[in-house]
Design an enzyme around this catalytic site. Structure first.
Site, PDB file in Angstrom:
ATOM      1  N   ARG A  46      26.549  55.268  51.633  1.00 22.90           N
ATOM      2  CA  ARG A  46      27.250  53.989  51.419  1.00 22.90           C
ATOM      3  C   ARG A  46      26.299  52.844  51.768  1.00 22.90           C
ATOM      4  NH1 ARG A  46      29.799  52.226  55.470  1.00 22.90           N
ATOM      5  NH2 ARG A  46      30.892  54.138  56.002  1.00 22.90           N
ATOM      6  N   TYR A  98      36.681  35.580  32.052  1.00 20.03           N
ATOM      7  CA  TYR A  98      37.235  36.915  31.889  1.00 20.03           C
ATOM      8  C   TYR A  98      38.580  37.015  32.628  1.00 20.03           C
ATOM      9  CZ  TYR A  98      37.847  41.897  32.657  1.00 20.03           C
ATOM     10  OH  TYR A  98      38.377  43.151  32.737  1.00 20.03           O
ATOM     11  N   ASP A 170      28.194  34.178  36.364  1.00 17.67           N
ATOM     12  CA  ASP A 170      28.434  35.499  35.777  1.00 17.67           C
ATOM     13  C   ASP A 170      27.575  35.576  34.514  1.00 17.67           C
ATOM     14  OD1 ASP A 170      29.408  37.654  34.316  1.00 17.67           O
ATOM     15  OD2 ASP A 170      31.472  37.401  34.993  1.00 17.67           O
ATOM     16  N   LYS A 195      28.473  46.411  30.836  1.00 16.69           N
ATOM     17  CA  LYS A 195      28.308  45.860  29.485  1.00 16.69           C
ATOM     18  C   LYS A 195      26.884  46.087  28.972  1.00 16.69           C
ATOM     19  CE  LYS A 195      32.581  44.725  29.962  1.00 16.69           C
ATOM     20  NZ  LYS A 195      32.851  44.381  31.306  1.00 16.69           N
TER      21      LYS A 195
HETATM   22  C1  LIG Z   1      32.251  38.365  31.854  1.00 20.36           C
HETATM   23  C2  LIG Z   1      32.810  39.516  32.647  1.00 20.36           C
HETATM   24  N1  LIG Z   1      32.737  39.466  33.989  1.00 20.36           N
HETATM   25  C3  LIG Z   1      33.226  40.472  34.750  1.00 20.36           C
HETATM   26  C4  LIG Z   1      33.837  41.581  34.171  1.00 20.36           C
HETATM   27  C5  LIG Z   1      34.386  42.662  35.064  1.00 20.36           C
HETATM   28  O1  LIG Z   1      33.519  43.765  35.077  1.00 20.36           O
HETATM   29  P1  LIG Z   1      33.990  45.283  35.258  1.00 20.36           P
HETATM   30  O2  LIG Z   1      34.886  45.611  34.091  1.00 20.36           O
HETATM   31  O3  LIG Z   1      32.699  46.036  35.268  1.00 20.36           O
HETATM   32  O4  LIG Z   1      34.726  45.369  36.543  1.00 20.36           O
HETATM   33  C6  LIG Z   1      33.926  41.660  32.788  1.00 20.36           C
HETATM   34  C7  LIG Z   1      34.591  42.815  32.154  1.00 20.36           C
HETATM   35  O5  LIG Z   1      34.926  42.783  30.992  1.00 20.36           O
HETATM   36  C8  LIG Z   1      33.396  40.593  32.002  1.00 20.36           C
HETATM   37  O6  LIG Z   1      33.475  40.598  30.663  1.00 20.36           O
END
Ligand SMILES: Cc1ncc(COP(=O)(O)O)c(C=O)c1O
Length: 381
Positions: A46, A98, A170, A195
């Site tokens: 961890r 998101y 992000d 992604k």
């Molecule tokens: C722009 C963005 N940020 C964060 C996330 C969250 O990531 P995760 O699905 O890996 O938890 C996503 C998921 O679609 C996303 O598109």
């Protein structure tokens, strides 16, 4: 090292015990100590794992940061970053983000006493008017999901630096191949590695990357204390995916540009959202802070009928109807009923997530097949 070389080599060296060229999957929870406290850098997985650490160093190099901290998902990374704050603190966030990010802010952290303001981040006056003594963080996504708005990172960083705030970007949609927010003044870059970074739709993972020692130590502490760490097998998959990030992104951008222009000229399409168009309201900012415009495109249909959107997304052959984005295969999604269903209708419609909005994640297949797939499906409407 230039980007492609970093993608393949940063953080990775042949395994000293065997010469294995690929980073081994250290599938172990614990490590032998020769006497209590005497160990070779790792005591418990961890806290640290060599496969995960190789990925963390690779991510830090790609983002021109110093520290990478990986988590079990993008949302776990967001969770850790918000845990830098305390009750009473305030965050100013983009209003076009998101749906899962919106949900963790509102449903999980708001009850713990952290306040979130959601605003269009184009308008710096609005941001400045909301800043008060409790404000600690600016949070942005750029390009935004799903409306592909572009937020000027340098402008936000001027505000965050003058007010001593933490600026988080992000960078999931752009990836460091197209945009490096730390170079533009951000303090933390956050990723859903699920992604483009992983790139093959076979793993869920997230990361935070920063330059500042103090922030990094706090994030490592949260990673270890809260424990939302990814396993070594998944870390290996993301490391392997990243080795072709530059090649994949080039093709995503090429295919994305052709499909965006195809949609723009299609009689059944009303609006197309893609930052590569000169008519996109933030095209100039996109040109200045990105090295390409990516393969995510949103569009809505003439007449804005929900049933047309459902028919379209349910009938494509190569564009698979699925959540997520950024894999080698093309995906199609209906944000208002899928990725953004967590956002109330009035809120989402304010930002453009109307009933007929469709989001494409254009993959790296042959473009003729993708265009023919869309043409055949549009003919059903
Ligand atoms: C722009 C963005 N940020 C964060 C996330 C969250 O990531 P995760 O699905 O890996 O938890 C996503 C998921 O679609 C996303 O598109």
């Amino acid at each position: 090292m230039k980007f492609g070389t970093k993608a393949i080599h940063a953080g990775q060296k042949a395994d000293p015990s065997t010469g294995a060229v690929m980073t081994p999957i250290f599938q172990t929870s614990t490590y032998k100590q020769s006497s209590p406290g005497d160990f070779k850098g790792y005591e418990y997985s961890r806290t640290g794992n060599p496969t995960r650490n190789a990925l963390e160093q690779n991510l830090a190099a790609l983002e021109n940061g110093k520290f990478g901290i990986c988590f079990g998902s993008g949302l776990a990374a967001i969770d850790a970053i918000i845990k830098l704050l305390k009750p009473g603190d305030e965050v100013i966030s983009t209003n076009d983000l998101y749906g899962g990010t919106y949900r963790i802010f509102n449903e999980i952290f708001e009850p713990f006493g952290i306040k979130f303001h959601f605003v269009g981040m184009d308008d710096t006056d609005i941001i400045e008017s909301l800043i008060n003594k409790n404000t600690q963080m600016l949070w942005t996504e750029t390009p935004t999901n799903p409306m592909l708005n572009i937020i000027d990172i340098k402008k936000l960083s001027r505000i965050s630096k003058s007010k001593n705030l933490i600026l988080v970007v992000d960078n999931t949609f752009a990836t460091p191949y197209l945009q490096r927010p730390l170079d533009l003044g951000a303090d933390i870059v956050m990723h859903s590695l699920t992604k483009y970074m992983g790139g093959h739709s076979d793993v869920v993972m997230g990361a935070a990357i920063c330059k500042d020692n103090n922030l990094a130590q706090k994030l490592y502490d949260i990673q270890n204390s809260c424990g939302a760490v990814p396993g070594p097998q998944d870390s290996f998959l993301v490391l392997r995916g990243i080795k072709t990030l530059h090649l994949r992104m080039q093709r995503h951008c090429e295919n994305g540009s052709i499909i965006a222009n195809f949609l723009k000229n299609h009689p059944k399409v009303e609006d197309v959202y893609w930052p590569g168009f000169e008519t996109h309201p933030n095209h100039e900012v996109a040109k200045s802070q990105m090295d390409g415009f990516g393969g995510i495109i949103s569009f809505n249909l003439r007449g804005n009928k929900l049933e047309d959107a459902i028919k379209l997304v349910s009938n494509t052959q190569y564009f698979t109807l699925a959540e997520s984005l950024g894999g080698v295969e093309s995906l199609i999604c209906h944000p208002s009923s899928m990725t953004h269903a967590a956002i109330p209708k009035e809120e989402r419609e304010k930002t453009g997530v109307v009933d007929s909005l469709i989001r494409l994640s254009v993959g790296v297949e042959d473009i003729d097949d993708l265009i023919s797939d869309l043409n055949t499906t549009f003919d059903l409407l």
